[in-house]
Design a protein around this motif. Structure first.
Motif, mmCIF file in Angstrom:
data_model
loop_
_atom_site.group_PDB
_atom_site.id
_atom_site.type_symbol
_atom_site.label_atom_id
_atom_site.label_comp_id
_atom_site.label_asym_id
_atom_site.label_seq_id
_atom_site.Cartn_x
_atom_site.Cartn_y
_atom_site.Cartn_z
ATOM 1 N N ALA A 50 0.800 -1.231 0.000
ATOM 2 C CA ALA A 50 0.000 0.000 0.000
ATOM 3 C C ALA A 50 0.830 1.277 0.000
ATOM 4 C CB ALA A 50 -0.926 0.004 1.219
ATOM 5 N N LYS A 69 4.695 6.877 -9.077
ATOM 6 C CA LYS A 69 3.321 6.985 -9.549
ATOM 7 C C LYS A 69 3.171 8.211 -10.454
ATOM 8 C CE LYS A 69 -1.519 7.083 -8.068
ATOM 9 N NZ LYS A 69 -2.463 7.036 -6.913
ATOM 10 N N GLY A 76 1.118 -5.869 -4.349
ATOM 11 C CA GLY A 76 0.024 -4.930 -4.529
ATOM 12 C C GLY A 76 -0.615 -5.031 -5.903
ATOM 13 N N ASP A 77 -1.598 -4.189 -6.113
ATOM 14 C CA ASP A 77 -2.324 -4.131 -7.370
ATOM 15 C C ASP A 77 -1.781 -2.967 -8.192
ATOM 16 O OD1 ASP A 77 -4.116 -3.765 -9.452
ATOM 17 O OD2 ASP A 77 -5.886 -4.149 -8.232
ATOM 18 N N ALA A 96 -2.920 -1.440 -10.640
ATOM 19 C CA ALA A 96 -3.950 -0.436 -10.942
ATOM 20 C C ALA A 96 -4.165 0.495 -9.762
ATOM 21 C CB ALA A 96 -5.260 -1.125 -11.314
ATOM 22 N N ASP A 97 -4.099 -0.033 -8.561
ATOM 23 C CA ASP A 97 -4.274 0.793 -7.367
ATOM 24 C C ASP A 97 -3.034 1.632 -7.076
ATOM 25 O OD1 ASP A 97 -6.825 -0.194 -6.994
ATOM 26 O OD2 ASP A 97 -6.194 -1.754 -5.578
ATOM 27 N N LEU A 98 -1.860 1.009 -7.220
ATOM 28 C CA LEU A 98 -0.610 1.710 -6.929
ATOM 29 C C LEU A 98 -0.259 2.720 -8.017
ATOM 30 C CD1 LEU A 98 1.614 -1.260 -5.663
ATOM 31 C CD2 LEU A 98 0.813 0.689 -4.297
#
Length: 295
Positions: A72, A78, A164-165, A167-169
């Motif tokens: 997370a 990013k 992690g994902d 798409a989320d990260l």
């Protein structure tokens, strides 16, 4: 005639600008730069945005690791795009070109950035050198993975330690500090099957966990009118399991077909995807030969 800073043209030495691949940084080029320096060549190793000391290294990545926290943790990577990489590299190339000829050397995924930079500013590059690097012409990089030339590669090796994902990260995160023997074996097979255990683990410790998701669009593929004007060399790595020789040869063929009047100068080195960085003397000699053609 005089060159930069009033020096005679005979004294102007080319500069190697070195661009790393995915999850890597300028640190991986230290042994190669030492060899180049001992041969009398100057070089600059680039850290693309979000790499090197600009990378994020979450506390959860340290031992003992916190898997949930690592999955997370936010990252400076990013939102970093290929356009960001290209803009940063062009800034380096402009500074290097002020001092004389420039040889842009790209490895692995760094070839995507080098190709886009050559599309944008071919005037800044005297020779483009791909070392088992992506030089997309007909397809986008991800599309080549479905092609026969990539049949022997294992694209799932990173997935064994994926965190992690994405798409989320908003990025790819891989736990290179994993103790999972299956993941470590996959990494070694993909990157340095011909290295010792110590060489492999030391090199792996220089990797950073985060990488950008952006590999560009069709507009970032090699263009004949810009990229195609730059003299170029492809250094094949004969034992590369990550970017197999069959795919390297296809990229060479596609580039030659795009600009038949300016084909690749092709060289071949023995070794895996990363062996040339661990044992850099042969690569340094090849680069020195290319400098002699450029200076």
């Amino acid at each position: 005639m005089t060159g930069p800073a009033g020096r005679s043209d005979q004294t102007v030495q080319p500069t190697f600008v070195l661009v790393h691949g995915a999850f890597a940084n300028s640190f991986c080029f230290a042994p190669l730069q030492a060899e180049l320096g001992l041969l009398g060549h100057r070089s600059v190793a680039v850290d693309l945005p979000g790499h090197g000391f600009a990378a994020t290294c979450p506390h959860a990545y340290q031992a003992p690791q916190d898997p949930e926290g690592l999955a997370a943790a936010p990252s400076a990577m990013k939102g970093v795009t290929l356009a960001d990489n290209v803009a940063h590299l062009i800034g380096v190339l402009e500074r290097a070109k002020a001092n004389g000829p420039v040889l842009l050397v790209a490895h692995s995924r760094g070839g995507i950035t080098a190709t886009a930079a050559a599309n944008a500013r071919p005037d800044l590059i005297d020779r483009l050198v791909y070392v088992s690097a992506w030089a997309p012409v007909e397809l986008e990089p991800g599309q080549y993975y479905a092609e026969p030339e990539m049949a022997t590669a294992d694209p799932a090796s990173l997935a064994l330690a994926l965190v992690g994902d994405p798409a989320d990260l908003g990025l790819l995160r891989v736990n290179f500090r994993t103790a999972d023997p299956e993941a470590l074996a996959a990494f070694r097979a993909a990157f340095l099957a011909d290295g010792t255990d110590d060489e492999f683990l030391v090199l792996l410790s220089t990797f950073q966990p985060d990488e950008s998701l952006d590999t560009g669009t069709p507009a970032d593929r090699a263009r004949a009118e810009t990229w195609g004007r730059v003299p170029r060399t492809y250094v094949r790595l004969a034992d590369d399991a990550s970017l197999p020789p069959a795919l390297q040869d296809r990229l060479i063929r596609e580039g030659d077909a795009l600009t038949p009047d300016n084909p690749y100068d092709v060289r071949t080195l023995a070794g895996s995807h990363l062996k040339w960085l661990v044992d850099p003397a042969p690569a340094a000699r090849v680069l020195g030969e290319l400098a002699a053609l450029t200076g």
